[in-house]
Motif scaffolding. Structure first.
Motif, short mmCIF file in Angstrom:
data_model
loop_
_atom_site.label_atom_id
_atom_site.label_comp_id
_atom_site.label_asym_id
_atom_site.label_seq_id
_atom_site.Cartn_x
_atom_site.Cartn_y
_atom_site.Cartn_z
N GLY A 12 0.80 -1.21 0.00
CA GLY A 12 0.00 0.00 0.00
C GLY A 12 0.84 1.27 0.00
O GLY A 12 0.35 2.34 -0.36
N TRP A 13 2.11 1.16 0.39
CA TRP A 13 2.97 2.34 0.42
C TRP A 13 3.30 2.87 -0.96
O TRP A 13 3.72 4.01 -1.10
CB TRP A 13 4.25 2.02 1.18
CG TRP A 13 4.06 2.13 2.65
CD1 TRP A 13 3.82 1.10 3.51
CD2 TRP A 13 4.04 3.32 3.41
NE1 TRP A 13 3.66 1.59 4.78
CE2 TRP A 13 3.79 2.95 4.75
CE3 TRP A 13 4.21 4.66 3.11
CZ2 TRP A 13 3.71 3.89 5.77
CZ3 TRP A 13 4.13 5.60 4.13
CH2 TRP A 13 3.88 5.20 5.45
N VAL A 14 3.14 2.07 -1.98
CA VAL A 14 3.41 2.55 -3.32
C VAL A 14 2.47 3.71 -3.66
O VAL A 14 2.83 4.61 -4.42
CB VAL A 14 3.34 1.41 -4.36
CG1 VAL A 14 1.91 1.00 -4.64
CG2 VAL A 14 4.04 1.80 -5.65
N GLY A 15 1.30 3.72 -3.06
CA GLY A 15 0.37 4.83 -3.26
C GLY A 15 0.94 6.14 -2.75
O GLY A 15 0.74 7.20 -3.35
N TRP A 16 1.67 6.10 -1.63
CA TRP A 16 2.31 7.30 -1.11
C TRP A 16 3.40 7.80 -2.07
O TRP A 16 3.59 9.00 -2.24
CB TRP A 16 2.91 7.05 0.27
CG TRP A 16 1.91 7.15 1.36
CD1 TRP A 16 1.23 6.13 1.95
CD2 TRP A 16 1.44 8.35 1.96
NE1 TRP A 16 0.38 6.62 2.89
CE2 TRP A 16 0.49 7.98 2.92
CE3 TRP A 16 1.73 9.69 1.78
CZ2 TRP A 16 -0.17 8.91 3.71
CZ3 TRP A 16 1.07 10.62 2.57
CH2 TRP A 16 0.13 10.23 3.52
N ALA A 17 4.11 6.87 -2.68
CA ALA A 17 5.13 7.27 -3.64
C ALA A 17 4.49 7.95 -4.85
O ALA A 17 5.00 8.95 -5.35
CB ALA A 17 5.96 6.06 -4.06
N ALA A 20 3.45 11.37 -3.83
CA ALA A 20 4.60 12.28 -3.86
C ALA A 20 4.86 12.76 -5.28
O ALA A 20 5.14 13.95 -5.50
CB ALA A 20 5.82 11.59 -3.29
N ALA A 21 4.76 11.86 -6.23
CA ALA A 21 4.98 12.24 -7.64
C ALA A 21 3.93 13.24 -8.10
O ALA A 21 4.26 14.23 -8.77
CB ALA A 21 4.96 11.00 -8.52
N ALA A 76 7.60 13.55 -12.93
CA ALA A 76 7.45 12.65 -14.08
C ALA A 76 8.40 11.47 -13.96
O ALA A 76 8.04 10.33 -14.28
CB ALA A 76 7.70 13.41 -15.38
N GLY A 77 9.61 11.72 -13.46
CA GLY A 77 10.57 10.65 -13.26
C GLY A 77 10.10 9.65 -12.21
O GLY A 77 10.33 8.44 -12.34
N LEU A 78 9.45 10.14 -11.17
CA LEU A 78 8.90 9.22 -10.16
C LEU A 78 7.81 8.34 -10.74
O LEU A 78 7.75 7.14 -10.47
CB LEU A 78 8.35 10.01 -8.97
CG LEU A 78 9.35 10.49 -7.93
CD1 LEU A 78 8.66 11.36 -6.90
CD2 LEU A 78 10.05 9.33 -7.27
N ALA A 120 6.58 12.33 5.40
CA ALA A 120 5.89 11.18 4.80
C ALA A 120 6.45 10.86 3.42
O ALA A 120 6.64 9.69 3.07
CB ALA A 120 4.39 11.45 4.72
N VAL A 121 6.74 11.89 2.64
CA VAL A 121 7.31 11.68 1.31
C VAL A 121 8.70 11.04 1.42
O VAL A 121 9.02 10.08 0.71
CB VAL A 121 7.38 13.01 0.53
CG1 VAL A 121 8.28 12.91 -0.69
CG2 VAL A 121 5.99 13.45 0.12
N ILE A 122 9.52 11.55 2.32
CA ILE A 122 10.86 11.00 2.51
C ILE A 122 10.76 9.53 2.92
O ILE A 122 11.44 8.67 2.37
CB ILE A 122 11.67 11.82 3.52
CG1 ILE A 122 11.99 13.20 2.93
CG2 ILE A 122 12.95 11.10 3.92
CD1 ILE A 122 12.56 14.19 3.93
N TYR A 123 9.91 9.24 3.91
CA TYR A 123 9.78 7.85 4.36
C TYR A 123 9.28 6.95 3.23
O TYR A 123 9.83 5.87 3.01
CB TYR A 123 8.84 7.75 5.56
CG TYR A 123 8.61 6.31 5.96
CD1 TYR A 123 9.58 5.60 6.62
CD2 TYR A 123 7.43 5.67 5.62
CE1 TYR A 123 9.39 4.27 6.97
CE2 TYR A 123 7.23 4.33 5.95
CZ TYR A 123 8.22 3.65 6.63
OH TYR A 123 8.02 2.33 6.94
N ALA A 124 8.25 7.38 2.53
CA ALA A 124 7.68 6.55 1.47
C ALA A 124 8.69 6.27 0.37
O ALA A 124 8.79 5.15 -0.12
CB ALA A 124 6.44 7.23 0.89
N LEU A 125 9.47 7.28 -0.01
CA LEU A 125 10.42 7.08 -1.10
C LEU A 125 11.67 6.32 -0.67
O LEU A 125 12.23 5.56 -1.45
CB LEU A 125 10.80 8.42 -1.71
CG LEU A 125 9.69 9.14 -2.46
CD1 LEU A 125 10.14 10.50 -2.95
CD2 LEU A 125 9.18 8.30 -3.61
N VAL A 126 12.10 6.51 0.58
CA VAL A 126 13.29 5.80 1.05
C VAL A 126 12.97 4.35 1.38
O VAL A 126 13.68 3.43 0.98
CB VAL A 126 13.91 6.52 2.26
CG1 VAL A 126 14.99 5.68 2.92
CG2 VAL A 126 14.48 7.86 1.84
#
Length: 135
Positions: A12-17, A20-21, A76-78, A120-126
């Protein structure tokens, strides 16, 4: 049993990524519009004390345009799963987080919201950014 090269399952965390995008794309577009507006507002300004000042927003306009382009490219890269975009997004979120800590006394509510979103963005992407990477 997994086969060689099998990717990790998406959570489900992919949704946060992806969130962020999307945020980066929207903020980038807003920055580009702000840059265009800054170019339009260069000229003479009357201050509250009655002093006439010539103001050039050219540098501010260019910085908004460049930052907007970087944010749009990163968003766009994300979406396309690029690793460089995850790195740039984390760096930009960290800079934004630190800047909002610095201005917390001036804008406490807004700064708190932005700090939480950046964290939240940092956590989701890291922690879960590899889930959006290209396979």
């Amino acid at each position: 049993m997994t086969t060689h090269g099998a990717g990790r399952a998406r959570t489900g965390w992919v949704g946060w990524a992806y969130f962020a995008a999307a945020v980066l794309l929207v903020v980038g577009i807003i920055q580009i519009v702000n840059g265009v507006i800054a170019f339009a507002h260069s000229g003479t300004v009357l201050t509250p004390t009655g002093t006439v000042v010539h103001v050039s927003y050219g540098t501010i306009g260019w910085s908004y345009l460049i930052m907007g382009a970087v944010l749009v490219a990163t968003g766009a890269g994300l979406f396309s799963g690029r690793t460089w975009a995850r790195v740039v997004a984390v760096v930009l979120a960290a800079i934004s987080l630190l800047a909002n800590i610095a201005f917390f006394a001036m804008y406490p509510l807004w700064s708190a919201v932005v700090i939480v979103l950046n964290a939240a963005v940092i956590y989701a992407l890291v922690a879960h950014g590899k889930e959006i990477s290209r396979r």
